[in-house]
Write an enzyme that holds these catalytic residues in place. Structure first.
Site: not given
Ligand code: BG6
Length: 494
Positions: A181-182, A244
């Site tokens: 989950d980044h 997230h």
């Molecule tokens: C991803 C989603 O996990 O996270 C995307 O699949 C989203 O839809 C993205 O745009 C947002 O990540 P960040 O790091 O750019 O806020």
């Protein structure tokens, strides 16, 4: 410490994630000395490419997306030598045997002690078949460790996630599975624990005696881009909320862990997920969860199409591109404190932030008598700005004794020369070191699906409550009413 030497297998090496995030992350780690020299990366995808072409792809991706420039040719050449490519039909076990032969060569060439890191940047339906073929092709028979990193989405609902997990567990042990989950790799999300548990200002107040509500906003300006096919089946509930949003909520709400050991932290997080109050009926879902979809609109004079007019989206789609919810955490610490969460595409700004609103001072005494005192706020800015600020009340200079809210701010991302690591760098490095603290454990994933599935089920029954909002606006008004009902409002984001 640099990670131990390993072979990195990148499944989905010609895809968008590899290009935007994974190659740049590997390069940054290399440049910072966090990848030892005994590593090899094997790009794997259906498409045929030569090793040279692949290295060219990697080079281009790094020039475009990496926070470090490729300014040292010698360093680049040394790095690039570690990259190989092999076209692979993932249903063909023979091809995996070839892959195993290539691996042995690389072990010998780079003096790699048999460690294996499989990165599956693939559709979830392929996780099972790939794992089985890794096993049947002999790739798990090495002497070192083996770990698998899995990209989200982890399933579509609880039953499909369970099925996926059953398949994976036939091949890998839970401690070998790293579910990404980044958001957990972001600096400020990791910082939440430090802010909470290292500050006498906050820790004693972090409960329902002093906190009025918590607001978590994750807004994006982009639409669905080229991902209509995937997104139309997911929507904001599965794409952002199940993972997230709920993960950030657990970091805010969890009890202090007994130590910083990953399992101890994850134990506390899963307890929060177990304490989420399920919406018992469809009526409750309707009352507490607002869904929206962007219609045509305007952003900085640019005309934006409606979601339904985007590529690969069903023209009659009822998929939500916006979600706001009131969530209750039913435990001793949080009883009675609403958590409001919202996320959406085509909103006016790209930002992620958490606002902790403290309870107001007693009304009608001292200053509150004459002034409508603003509550104290603690704001944690996750991205793109990183930092924290607190809002307090102070005297307005002058003779009339009036009170004004003032902000005290720490802006981490404003610091000159600070080049914050990308979430993916941190996470790949952690996986290579065997630290799974900031990856989601199976019980967390399962709990999160259980919560989300009830919303999905209610939404499926009936789509009447889907609200359209113009692209470039802050989403449906119903999301404001959600808070107004409790006497609160969304604090404007900065
Ligand atoms: C991803 C989603 O996990 O996270 C995307 O699949 C989203 O839809 C993205 O745009 C947002 O990540 P960040 O790091 O750019 O806020």
């Amino acid at each position: 410490l640099p990670a131990q030497g390993a072979v990195y297998y990148l499944f989905g090496a010609t895809g968008d994630l590899a290009k935007r995030k994974l190659f740049p992350a590997l390069f940054s780690l290399y440049k910072e000395g966090k990848l030892s020299d005994n590593f090899a990366v094997i790009g794997l995808a259906r498409r045929s490419r030569t090793k040279e072409q692949f290295r060219e792809d990697v080079y281009e991706s790094i020039t475009e997306f990496c926070r470090y420039k490729v300014d040292d040719v010698e360093l680049w050449n040394r790095f690039a030598e570690h990259f190989e490519y092999m076209p692979l039909d993932i249903n063909n076990v023979e091809a995996f045997r070839d892959l195993n032969r290539l691996t042995s060569e690389l072990d010998a060439r780079f003096n790699i002690p048999g460690n294996r890191l499989f990165y599956l940047a693939l559709a979830p339906s392929l996780f099972g078949p790939v794992s089985f073929n890794l096993r049947d092709g002999g790739l798990l028979e090495s002497t070192g460790w083996r770990r698998v990193i899995i990209e989200k989405p982890f399933g579509y609902d609880l039953p499909s996630a369970q099925e996926l997990n059953n398949q994976l567990s036939q091949v890998f042990k839970e401690e070998e599975i790293y579910r990404i989950d980044h958001y957990l790799g972001k600096e400020m999300v990791q910082n939440i624990q430090v802010i909470r548990f290292a500050n006498a200002f906050f820790e004693p107040l972090w409960n329902n005696n002093y906190i009025a509500n918590v607001q978590i906003t994750l807004s994006e300006t982009v639409g669905v881009e080229e991902r209509g096919g995937y997104y139309d089946k997911s929507g904001a509930l599965r794409d952002m909320t199940q993972n997230h949003m709920l993960q950030m909520l657990t970091m805010i709400a969890m009890e202090p862990p007994s130590s910083l050991i990953g399992e101890h932290i994850r134990d506390e997080k899963v307890k929060v997920l177990r304490s989420l109050r399920p919406y018992a009926t469809s009526e409750e879902v309707k009352k507490n969860v607002i869904r929206g979809q962007y219609a045509a609109g305007k952003q900085q004079n640019e005309e934006l199409p409606a979601y339904r007019a985007e590529d690969s989206v069903n023209p009659e789609s009822a998929t939500e591109t916006y979600l706001a919810a009131k969530v209750a955490v039913d435990n001793f610490r949080w009883a009675g404190v609403p958590f409001y969460i919202r996320t959406g595409k085509r909103l006016p700004v790209k930002t992620t932030e958490v606002v902790i609103e403290f309870k107001s001072m007693p009304q009608n005494v001292l200053f509150a008598q004459r002034h409508d005192l603003a509550p104290n706020l603690l704001v944690i800015r996750v991205n793109p700005m990183e930092g924290i600020y607190i809002k307090i009340n102070a005297k307005t200079p002058g003779a009339d004794n009036s009170v004004q809210p003032v902000a005290m701010e720490f802006c981490q991302s404003c610091q000159i020369g600070l080049n914050t690591p990308e979430a993916y760098e941190r996470l790949i490095h952690d996986a290579a070191r065997g630290d799974s603290t900031y990856f989601t454990r199976w019980d967390e994933v399962a709990q999160a699906w259980e919560f989300v599935d009830r919303i999905a089920a209610a939404w499926k029954e009936n789509t009447d409550d889907l609200k359209l909002y113009p692209a470039g606006s802050w989403g449906p008004e119903a999301a404001d009413e959600l808070l107004a009902r409790d006497g609160f409002h969304w604090w404007p984001v900065n």
